[in-house]
Structure formats: structure tokens, C-alpha cells
Design a protein around this motif. Structure first.
Motif, PDB file in Angstrom:
ATOM      1  N   LYS A   1     -33.404   5.535  -3.256  1.00 40.59           N
ATOM      2  CA  LYS A   1     -33.049   4.237  -3.857  1.00 40.59           C
ATOM      3  C   LYS A   1     -34.191   3.626  -4.678  1.00 40.59           C
ATOM      4  CE  LYS A   1     -29.614   3.193  -0.279  1.00 40.59           C
ATOM      5  NZ  LYS A   1     -28.512   3.761  -1.079  1.00 40.59           N
ATOM      6  N   PHE A   2     -35.051   4.493  -5.206  1.00 46.95           N
ATOM      7  CA  PHE A   2     -36.124   3.993  -6.063  1.00 46.95           C
ATOM      8  C   PHE A   2     -35.577   3.488  -7.397  1.00 46.95           C
ATOM      9  CE2 PHE A   2     -38.649   7.229  -3.530  1.00 46.95           C
ATOM     10  CZ  PHE A   2     -39.219   6.275  -2.702  1.00 46.95           C
ATOM     11  N   TYR A   3     -34.556   4.162  -7.918  1.00 42.16           N
ATOM     12  CA  TYR A   3     -33.916   3.675  -9.140  1.00 42.16           C
ATOM     13  C   TYR A   3     -33.319   2.289  -8.882  1.00 42.16           C
ATOM     14  CZ  TYR A   3     -33.986   8.453 -11.145  1.00 42.16           C
ATOM     15  OH  TYR A   3     -34.348   9.673 -11.646  1.00 42.16           O
ATOM     16  N   GLU A   4     -32.630   2.176  -7.751  1.00 46.89           N
ATOM     17  CA  GLU A   4     -31.972   0.918  -7.388  1.00 46.89           C
ATOM     18  C   GLU A   4     -32.993  -0.209  -7.255  1.00 46.89           C
ATOM     19  OE1 GLU A   4     -29.593  -0.585  -3.493  1.00 46.89           O
ATOM     20  OE2 GLU A   4     -28.887   1.320  -4.356  1.00 46.89           O
ATOM     21  N   LYS A   5     -34.148   0.098  -6.684  1.00 50.91           N
ATOM     22  CA  LYS A   5     -35.186  -0.924  -6.518  1.00 50.91           C
ATOM     23  C   LYS A   5     -35.758  -1.382  -7.857  1.00 50.91           C
ATOM     24  CE  LYS A   5     -36.449   0.742  -1.925  1.00 50.91           C
ATOM     25  NZ  LYS A   5     -37.442   1.511  -1.112  1.00 50.91           N
ATOM     26  N   GLN A   6     -35.585  -0.556  -8.885  1.00 46.88           N
ATOM     27  CA  GLN A   6     -36.008  -0.934 -10.233  1.00 46.88           C
ATOM     28  C   GLN A   6     -34.903  -1.689 -10.974  1.00 46.88           C
ATOM     29  OE1 GLN A   6     -38.969  -0.633 -11.729  1.00 46.88           O
ATOM     30  NE2 GLN A   6     -39.923   0.377  -9.976  1.00 46.88           N
ATOM     31  N   GLY A   7     -33.800  -1.948 -10.270  1.00 42.93           N
ATOM     32  CA  GLY A   7     -32.698  -2.675 -10.884  1.00 42.93           C
ATOM     33  C   GLY A   7     -31.772  -1.810 -11.710  1.00 42.93           C
ATOM     34  N   LEU A   8     -31.827  -0.505 -11.498  1.00 43.53           N
ATOM     35  CA  LEU A   8     -31.003   0.418 -12.274  1.00 43.53           C
ATOM     36  C   LEU A   8     -29.800   0.906 -11.478  1.00 43.53           C
ATOM     37  CD1 LEU A   8     -33.751   2.715 -13.860  1.00 43.53           C
ATOM     38  CD2 LEU A   8     -32.516   0.859 -14.986  1.00 43.53           C
ATOM     39  N   ASP A   9     -28.674   0.990 -12.156  1.00 45.19           N
ATOM     40  CA  ASP A   9     -27.479   1.615 -11.588  1.00 45.19           C
ATOM     41  C   ASP A   9     -27.428   3.024 -12.155  1.00 45.19           C
ATOM     42  OD1 ASP A   9     -25.016   2.362 -10.617  1.00 45.19           O
ATOM     43  OD2 ASP A   9     -23.866   1.185 -12.072  1.00 45.19           O
ATOM     44  N   VAL A  10     -28.025   3.974 -11.449  1.00 37.22           N
ATOM     45  CA  VAL A  10     -28.179   5.330 -11.968  1.00 37.22           C
ATOM     46  C   VAL A  10     -27.042   6.238 -11.517  1.00 37.22           C
ATOM     47  CG1 VAL A  10     -29.546   7.451 -11.689  1.00 37.22           C
ATOM     48  CG2 VAL A  10     -30.656   5.329 -12.380  1.00 37.22           C
ATOM     49  N   GLN A  11     -26.549   7.003 -12.455  1.00 39.17           N
ATOM     50  CA  GLN A  11     -25.606   8.075 -12.156  1.00 39.17           C
ATOM     51  C   GLN A  11     -26.362   9.386 -12.344  1.00 39.17           C
ATOM     52  OE1 GLN A  11     -21.943   8.033 -14.403  1.00 39.17           O
ATOM     53  NE2 GLN A  11     -21.491  10.173 -13.936  1.00 39.17           N
ATOM     54  N   LEU A  12     -26.533  10.132 -11.269  1.00 41.15           N
ATOM     55  CA  LEU A  12     -27.256  11.400 -11.305  1.00 41.15           C
ATOM     56  C   LEU A  12     -26.260  12.501 -11.645  1.00 41.15           C
ATOM     57  CD1 LEU A  12     -30.238  12.142 -10.736  1.00 41.15           C
ATOM     58  CD2 LEU A  12     -29.532  12.816  -8.436  1.00 41.15           C
ATOM     59  N   VAL A  13     -26.511  13.207 -12.730  1.00 46.78           N
ATOM     60  CA  VAL A  13     -25.555  14.201 -13.236  1.00 46.78           C
ATOM     61  C   VAL A  13     -26.177  15.590 -13.168  1.00 46.78           C
ATOM     62  CG1 VAL A  13     -24.055  14.846 -15.154  1.00 46.78           C
ATOM     63  CG2 VAL A  13     -24.670  12.435 -14.828  1.00 46.78           C
TER      64      VAL A  13
END
Length: 331
Positions: free
Chosen positions: A46-58
Motif C-alpha cells: 500500500k505504498f502507492y495508496e499512501k502516496q494518494g494514488l489509486d494504482v491498477q497493477l497490470v
């Protein structure tokens, strides 16, 4: 019509458009190999999430397919081999290498019964590697075989995925395989094989990097940088706490909680992946030496004919390397 009556629907439309843009996920491409572990760990931790990003890993099966998605605008960034960026850039694609990721681990693993003890012994044998033009293929032919006095046609080279390479080695359809982690570690646990060479020990190079398009970097610079911040946090976890990192990512590589090995029975997958992580060198920073080595790789590609510039001049890697994020973070 009064101005405020006119502005209300306009502002409402702008608000909806902004919300729609904010709701659109930031798409990060990866390949299921240990070289891309920082992208997986950044997502699962959840490092992306902690940066405020809604990441989709493809997930992609090859760097070629991944780079096509970046060029086509279907992905925002991707962790993949530098050779893909160089090849597509030479054909006019406006791509940027915005950070490092992993420094080249590629192991030569051979069957115990194949009679291969050094690289030069590969002559006349069959080897499973990656697809032609991939980073693994470039360094295999341009560094590993060349340094051993071999030419590519001195042996039979199969261009397949890492998973198929492992299956081919286990099934004795090939005598050797040139493998990433964790496939190199996994196959040594489940089959009578041995590792005789690892390129990172003799010719370290920035194998995997983070790539984006110039258009994406211009339009979403803040988001791209936040994704790099998240991946840097993941790299710190991988380097400093491999056991904790393994708990996050091991399920991506080994489906069952344990792996049945030849010598040690059932071994927890977390241990196997933690040990594989320890063989890697992750770094978000690209040093001048790294950039120089990338230039060497580009020169090899030109010599092999897989990279052709429009003016026939040597490809200049500096044109596609953007280190602004790295400098801003003092890496």
C-alpha cells in the motif's frame, strides 16, 4: 441570462470532469519476475495508496507487450528492461527512463547431467532464454556468449517466458536456461540442476528501469513522481527487510504456501522468495556508471542490428533518460 446562472452548470461540469479524472486509476505495468518486485511490493504494501494514488497493477508476459501499452497510452508507467525503451525510441517513440529499478541478475542454470560446467561448454547444446531483442537476449548474446568465445549459432537458443524456460529445463527439453529470479532459485530447488554463471557478478548493469512516455510525464508529472516515491519505499523494504517483503510478494511467484524441494522437503514459499530477494540489487537511482553501461547495451543492440537509428549514428541514451525526480530526491 445572469452570469451566476451561466457559471453554475459550467462549474458543475468542470467539477464532474475533475472527479472523473481523479477517479481514473494510475496504471503501472509489470512482469512477474523478481526484477519487478518493487512494483509488486509497492502495491501489496500500500505504498502507492499512501502516496494518494489509486494504482491498477497490470501484468504483462513480455517487455515488448508492456512497452507497446506505454507507447499506446494504455499505461502510465512500467518496470521493464531498458532495451525496450531504446528500441522503440530509435523508431520515433517519445519515451523516458525516469528511474532505476534493479541491476541485472541473470543466472545460467544447467542440468547436472548435461556436462556443462562453464559458459563455453554450451556449444552444441540447447538453451532457453527470453525472446529475441529482450534485455536478457541482448546481454546473453552480446556479453555472456561473446566473452566465452561463442557465437549465437554455436548453440540452439529458445526464446520463451521465464516460466516456460523452467518447465523446459525440468522436462529435459533443454540443457540450460538463462533465468531471472525467482525462477533461478525455484528450479534449483525442484530439479537436479546447478547455477554456473550470473552476469550481475561479472558485468553489472541496470537491467530493469521505470519507463513512461514523455506525454504522460508532462501531463501527470506529480503522479509519476508519487509512484516513484512509492517504489523507492518498496525498494528500501526489499533491501532492508527481505523477509517482510517476501510475505507481500511470494504469492505472485509460488501459488502454494510451500514448495516441495528435492533436498529439503516442503519449504515455505516466503523463505524461498526471501532468499531470492537477497540475490538482487535494487536501486531507484541511476548513477553515471549506470548510464554509461546503458550506452554499452545500446551499442551492442546496434551491432546486433536490433536497434537502428534514422540517421545511422550511435544511439544516445541521454536523450531518453530523465533524472529530474532522482535529483529532486537527492538520490
Amino acid at each position: 441570462m445572469k452570469l451566476k446562472h451561466f457559471l453554475v452548470p459550467v462549474l458543475a461540469s468542470l467539477t464532474l470532469a475533475t472527479q472523473a479524472m481523479a477517479a481514473e486509476p494510475f496504471k503501472v505495468g509489470y512482469i512477474r519476475v523478481m526484477d519487478d518486485a518493487q512494483a509488486i511490493a509497492a502495491y501489496e504494501g500500500k505504498f502507492y495508496e499512501k502516496q494518494g494514488l489509486d494504482v491498477q497493477l497490470v501484468e504483462f508476459k513480455s517487455g515488448t507487450d508492456l512497452i507497446k501499452a506505454i507507447v499506446g497510452g494504455q499505461l502510465d508507467t512500467g518496470v521493464l528492461g531498458f532495451t525496450n525503451a531504446a528500441s522503440w525510441s530509435s523508431r520515433g517513440a517519445d519515451l523516458k527512463v525516469v528511474s532505476g529499478a534493479q541491476r541485472g541478475f541473470h543466472a545460467l542454470v544447467v542440468r547436472d547431467d548435461a556436462g556443462i560446467n562453464k559458459v563455453s561448454d554450451l556449444k552444441g547444446h540447447t538453451l532457453a532464454s527470453q525472446k529475441e531483442g529482450s534485455t536478457a537476449d541482448v546481454v546473453l548474446k552480446g556479453v555472456v556468449l561473446k566473452d566465452a568465445g561463442l557465437k549465437p549459432d554455436d548453440l540452439t537458443i529458445m526464446g520463451v517466458s521465464p516460466q516456460v524456460a523452467v518447465q523446459s529445463l525440468v522436462g529435459k527439453r533443454v540443457d540450460a536456461a538463462f533465468l531471472f529470479e525467482p525462477q533461478a532459485s525455484i528450479v534449483q530447488e525442484i530439479a537436479p540442476v546447478k547455477q554456473i554463471y550470473e552476469i550481475g557478478e561479472v558485468w553489472p548493469f541496470p537491467c530493469m528501469v521505470t519507463i513512461t512516455s514523455a506525454a504522460t510525464l508532462k501531463a501527470k508529472k506529480d503522479l509519476v513522481w508519487k509512484s516513484l516515491d512509492a517504489q523507492q519505499q518498496a525498494i528500501e523494504l526489499l533491501q532492508q527487510h527481505p523477509n517482510d517483503a517476501a510475505k507481500l510478494i511470494s504469492g505472485y511467484f509460488i501459488a502454494e504456501p510451500t514448495l516441495k524441494t528435492l533436498k529439503h522437503g516442503d519449504v515455505p514459499r516466503d523463505k524461498i522468495i526471501a532468499d531470492a530477494i537477497k540475490t538482487q540489487t535494487y536501486s531507484a537511482a541511476l548513477t553515471p556508471k549506470d548510464v554509461s553501461r546503458m550506452q554499452e547495451v545500446a551499442n551492442i543492440m546496434q551491432a546486433q542490428g536490433s536497434l537502428k537509428t534514422q540517421d545511422g549514428k550511435p544511439f544516445d541514451v541521454n536523450k531518453i533518460v530523465d533524472l529530474d525526480w532522482q535529483h529532486a530526491r537527492h538520490l
